[in-house]
Write a protein that holds these residues in place. Structure first.
Motif, PDB file in Angstrom:
ATOM      1  N   VAL A   1       0.909  -1.137   0.130  1.00  0.00           N
ATOM      2  CA  VAL A   1       0.207  -0.020  -0.052  1.00  0.00           C
ATOM      3  C   VAL A   1       0.874   1.167   0.105  1.00  0.00           C
ATOM      4  CG1 VAL A   1      -1.849   1.062   1.106  1.00  0.00           C
ATOM      5  CG2 VAL A   1      -1.840  -1.259   1.241  1.00  0.00           C
ATOM      6  N   ARG A   2       1.688   1.472   0.951  1.00  0.00           N
ATOM      7  CA  ARG A   2       2.705   2.609   1.104  1.00  0.00           C
ATOM      8  C   ARG A   2       3.341   2.505  -0.240  1.00  0.00           C
ATOM      9  NH1 ARG A   2       5.581   5.911   5.085  1.00  0.00           N
ATOM     10  NH2 ARG A   2       7.756   6.426   4.244  1.00  0.00           N
ATOM     11  N   GLY A   3       4.059   1.454  -0.586  1.00  0.00           N
ATOM     12  CA  GLY A   3       4.778   1.459  -1.748  1.00  0.00           C
ATOM     13  C   GLY A   3       4.151   1.898  -3.155  1.00  0.00           C
ATOM     14  N   THR A   4       2.853   1.463  -3.071  1.00  0.00           N
ATOM     15  CA  THR A   4       2.140   1.908  -4.267  1.00  0.00           C
ATOM     16  C   THR A   4       1.655   3.243  -4.248  1.00  0.00           C
ATOM     17  OG1 THR A   4       0.832  -0.392  -4.616  1.00  0.00           O
ATOM     18  CG2 THR A   4      -0.113   1.741  -5.537  1.00  0.00           C
ATOM     19  N   PHE A   5       1.437   3.821  -3.100  1.00  0.00           N
ATOM     20  CA  PHE A   5       1.329   5.339  -2.735  1.00  0.00           C
ATOM     21  C   PHE A   5       2.218   6.057  -3.278  1.00  0.00           C
ATOM     22  CE2 PHE A   5       1.182   9.132  -0.645  1.00  0.00           C
ATOM     23  CZ  PHE A   5      -0.250   9.575  -0.677  1.00  0.00           C
ATOM     24  N   ALA A   6       3.841   5.782  -2.574  1.00  0.00           N
ATOM     25  CA  ALA A   6       4.815   6.325  -2.964  1.00  0.00           C
ATOM     26  C   ALA A   6       5.194   6.336  -4.543  1.00  0.00           C
ATOM     27  CB  ALA A   6       6.020   5.895  -2.162  1.00  0.00           C
ATOM     28  N   VAL A   7       5.183   5.346  -5.220  1.00  0.00           N
ATOM     29  CA  VAL A   7       5.504   5.231  -6.642  1.00  0.00           C
ATOM     30  C   VAL A   7       4.344   5.936  -7.350  1.00  0.00           C
ATOM     31  CG1 VAL A   7       5.566   3.677  -8.575  1.00  0.00           C
ATOM     32  CG2 VAL A   7       6.583   2.904  -6.463  1.00  0.00           C
ATOM     33  N   ASP A   8       3.159   5.684  -7.294  1.00  0.00           N
ATOM     34  CA  ASP A   8       1.990   6.387  -7.996  1.00  0.00           C
ATOM     35  C   ASP A   8       2.086   7.778  -7.852  1.00  0.00           C
ATOM     36  OD1 ASP A   8       1.334   3.846  -8.655  1.00  0.00           O
ATOM     37  OD2 ASP A   8      -0.979   4.313  -7.532  1.00  0.00           O
ATOM     38  N   ARG A   9       2.594   8.389  -6.550  1.00  0.00           N
ATOM     39  CA  ARG A   9       2.407   9.937  -6.267  1.00  0.00           C
ATOM     40  C   ARG A   9       3.564  10.455  -7.276  1.00  0.00           C
ATOM     41  NH1 ARG A   9       3.872  12.275  -0.616  1.00  0.00           N
ATOM     42  NH2 ARG A   9       6.050  11.285  -1.123  1.00  0.00           N
ATOM     43  N   GLU A  10       4.637   9.729  -7.469  1.00  0.00           N
ATOM     44  CA  GLU A  10       5.985  10.303  -7.869  1.00  0.00           C
ATOM     45  C   GLU A  10       5.549  10.334  -9.511  1.00  0.00           C
ATOM     46  OE1 GLU A  10       9.149  12.770  -7.488  1.00  0.00           O
ATOM     47  OE2 GLU A  10       8.305  11.651  -5.796  1.00  0.00           O
ATOM     48  N   ALA A  11       5.151   9.191  -9.696  1.00  0.00           N
ATOM     49  CA  ALA A  11       4.835   9.022 -11.128  1.00  0.00           C
ATOM     50  C   ALA A  11       3.981  10.021 -11.848  1.00  0.00           C
ATOM     51  CB  ALA A  11       4.122   7.742 -11.552  1.00  0.00           C
ATOM     52  N   LEU A  12       2.913  10.439 -10.995  1.00  0.00           N
ATOM     53  CA  LEU A  12       1.890  11.348 -11.420  1.00  0.00           C
ATOM     54  C   LEU A  12       2.446  12.714 -11.293  1.00  0.00           C
ATOM     55  CD1 LEU A  12      -1.331   9.663 -10.139  1.00  0.00           C
ATOM     56  CD2 LEU A  12      -0.529   9.613 -12.434  1.00  0.00           C
ATOM     57  N   ARG A  13       3.623  12.922 -10.463  1.00  0.00           N
ATOM     58  CA  ARG A  13       4.089  14.233 -10.605  1.00  0.00           C
ATOM     59  C   ARG A  13       4.942  14.462 -11.810  1.00  0.00           C
ATOM     60  NH1 ARG A  13       5.998  14.448  -4.187  1.00  0.00           N
ATOM     61  NH2 ARG A  13       3.890  15.317  -3.376  1.00  0.00           N
ATOM     62  N   ARG A  14       5.416  13.270 -12.355  1.00  0.00           N
ATOM     63  CA  ARG A  14       6.480  13.437 -13.446  1.00  0.00           C
ATOM     64  C   ARG A  14       6.246  13.227 -14.846  1.00  0.00           C
ATOM     65  NH1 ARG A  14      12.264  13.358 -11.094  1.00  0.00           N
ATOM     66  NH2 ARG A  14      11.755  13.012  -8.687  1.00  0.00           N
ATOM     67  N   MET A  15       4.956  12.335 -14.931  1.00  0.00           N
ATOM     68  CA  MET A  15       4.778  11.679 -16.152  1.00  0.00           C
ATOM     69  C   MET A  15       4.054  12.778 -17.311  1.00  0.00           C
ATOM     70  SD  MET A  15       2.201   8.656 -16.510  1.00  0.00           S
ATOM     71  CE  MET A  15       2.987   7.433 -15.282  1.00  0.00           C
ATOM     72  N   ARG A  16       4.733  12.442 -18.344  1.00  0.00           N
ATOM     73  CA  ARG A  16       4.377  13.299 -19.553  1.00  0.00           C
ATOM     74  C   ARG A  16       2.893  13.011 -19.962  1.00  0.00           C
ATOM     75  NH1 ARG A  16      10.507  12.757 -22.046  1.00  0.00           N
ATOM     76  NH2 ARG A  16       9.772  10.332 -22.572  1.00  0.00           N
ATOM     77  N   ALA A  17       2.261  14.307 -20.644  1.00  0.00           N
ATOM     78  CA  ALA A  17       1.047  14.126 -21.263  1.00  0.00           C
ATOM     79  C   ALA A  17       1.090  12.586 -22.292  1.00  0.00           C
ATOM     80  CB  ALA A  17       0.636  15.203 -21.934  1.00  0.00           C
ATOM     81  N   GLY A  18      -0.182  12.069 -22.162  1.00  0.00           N
ATOM     82  CA  GLY A  18      -0.076  10.608 -23.188  1.00  0.00           C
ATOM     83  C   GLY A  18       0.585   9.577 -22.068  1.00  0.00           C
ATOM     84  N   GLY A  19       0.634   9.644 -20.931  1.00  0.00           N
ATOM     85  CA  GLY A  19       1.005   8.677 -19.944  1.00  0.00           C
ATOM     86  C   GLY A  19       0.270   7.727 -19.677  1.00  0.00           C
ATOM     87  N   ALA A  20       0.636   6.642 -18.954  1.00  0.00           N
ATOM     88  CA  ALA A  20      -0.096   5.785 -18.534  1.00  0.00           C
ATOM     89  C   ALA A  20       0.490   4.930 -17.181  1.00  0.00           C
ATOM     90  CB  ALA A  20      -0.382   4.300 -19.503  1.00  0.00           C
ATOM     91  N   LEU A  21      -0.339   5.027 -15.993  1.00  0.00           N
ATOM     92  CA  LEU A  21       0.151   4.402 -14.917  1.00  0.00           C
ATOM     93  C   LEU A  21      -0.906   3.053 -14.736  1.00  0.00           C
ATOM     94  CD1 LEU A  21       1.349   4.344 -12.113  1.00  0.00           C
ATOM     95  CD2 LEU A  21      -0.390   5.624 -11.263  1.00  0.00           C
TER      96      LEU A  21
END
Length: 249
Positions: free
Chosen positions: A120-140
Motif C-alpha cells: 500500500v505505502r509502496g504503491t502510494f509512493a510510486v504512484d504519487r511520484e509517477a503522476l508528478r513526473r509523467m508526461r502527457a499521454g502517459g499511463a500508470l
C-alpha cells in the motif's frame, strides 16, 4: 527533412519489481513494443541485470536501477534516474509487492504491517511520484489480484492491501482530469510465478488450474499483454480494474 517526414521519440517506461515474475514479462513486452525501459529492483540485482541483457540482446533499450518503494526519497531518486538516462517518463507499471499468506487469526501484526507497508505505502509512493513526473499521454498501471473477489482463505491481509490499491487507482484516474494520463489496475488470477507457486504442492496448483475454462493457471506473459495494452494503445480504458484471470471469476 521533407514535410512528409516525421520523427518520433521512444516512450519511456519504469517497471517496478521488474526483476522477476510478472514484472520481468512486462519489461520485456514494453521493450518489444519499442519503449525504453528502466527495470527497477529492490534486492534482485542479478535478476534485473539479466532482464536488461535479454532486452538488449533482442534489440531493445533498457537499464536497471535499485530503490526501496516504501522510501519516498529513494522513489524520487528512481525517477531522477530515469529522467537522467532517458529524458523523462511516459509509462509506469507498478508490479512490486509481496504475498505472505496466513489465516487472519494466526497473522502477526508486524507481518500485517510489512504487507501493507510494501503493497500500500509502496504503491502510494510510486504512484504519487509517477503522476508528478509523467508526461502527457502517459499511463500508470498498478497490479492488484483477483483474490479481492475470490475470498480465498489465507489471503485476508494480502487481499486487503490490494483492495487499497484498487481504490487508489479509481480515484487517481479522476484526479488526472485534464492531464491526458490514464490510470488502471490489472488484477491477475493465479499466475505461474514464484510469488504464487512457491510452497504450494503441485496437486494444489493443478486443482486451482481447473477453476479456469482453459484449465491452466496464467502465465506472466498473459498479464504483460494486458499491461502493455493499457500502457500503449488502450487510451480509452481509464479508471478500470481489469481482471486478467482466464475466467476464474
Amino acid at each position: 527533412m521533407t514535410s512528409t517526414e516525421t520523427t518520433t521519440t521512444p516512450r519511456v517506461a519504469i517497471v517496478t519489481g521488474g526483476s522477476g515474475g510478472i514484472g520481468r514479462a512486462v519489461a520485456k513486452k514494453l521493450a518489444a513494443d519499442g519503449m525504453q525501459v528502466l527495470v527497477h529492483y529492490s534486492g534482485g540485482k542479478d535478476r534485473a541485470d539479466a532482464v536488461v541483457e535479454e532486452i538488449v540482446a533482442a534489440g531493445g533499450v533498457a537499464s536497471a536501477a535499485k530503490a526501496d518503494v516504501t522510501d519516498e526519497h529513494e522513489v524520487a531518486e528512481l525517477f531522477d534516474e530515469v529522467e537522467k538516462r532517458f529524458g523523462g517518463v511516459d509509462v509506469v507499471v507498478h508490479t512490486a509487492g509481496i504475498m505472505p499468506l496466513s489465516p487472519l487469526v494466526d497473522l502477526k501484526l508486524d507481518e500485517f504491517d510489512r504487507i501493507h507497508r510494501i503493497n500500500v505505502r509502496g504503491t502510494f509512493a510510486v504512484d504519487r511520484e509517477a503522476l508528478r513526473r509523467m508526461r502527457a499521454g502517459g499511463a500508470l498501471v498498478n497490479i492488484s489480484t483477483s483474490v479481492t473477489k475470490l475470498q480465498q482463505t489465507g489471503y485476508s491481509a494480502y487481499a486487503a492491501s490490494k483492495g487499497a490499491v484498487e481504490a487508489m487507482t479509481l480515484i487517481l484516474a479522476r484526479e488526472m482530469r485534464g492531464r491526458d494520463i490514464t490510470v488502471n489496475t490489472v488484477s491477475p488470477g493465479p499466475t505461474d510465478t514464484p510469488l504464487f507457486t512457491d510452497g504450494k504442492p503441485q496437486e494444489l496448483i493443478d486443482r486451482i488450474a481447473k477453476q479456469t475454462p482453459a484449465e491452466r493457471i496464467g502465465r506472466p506473459e498473459d498479464v504483460a499483454e494486458v499491461a502493455a495494452f493499457l500502457a500503449g494503445p488502450g487510451r480509452w480504458v481509464n479508471g478500470q480494474i481489469i481482471h486478467t484471470n482466464g475466467g476464474a471469476i
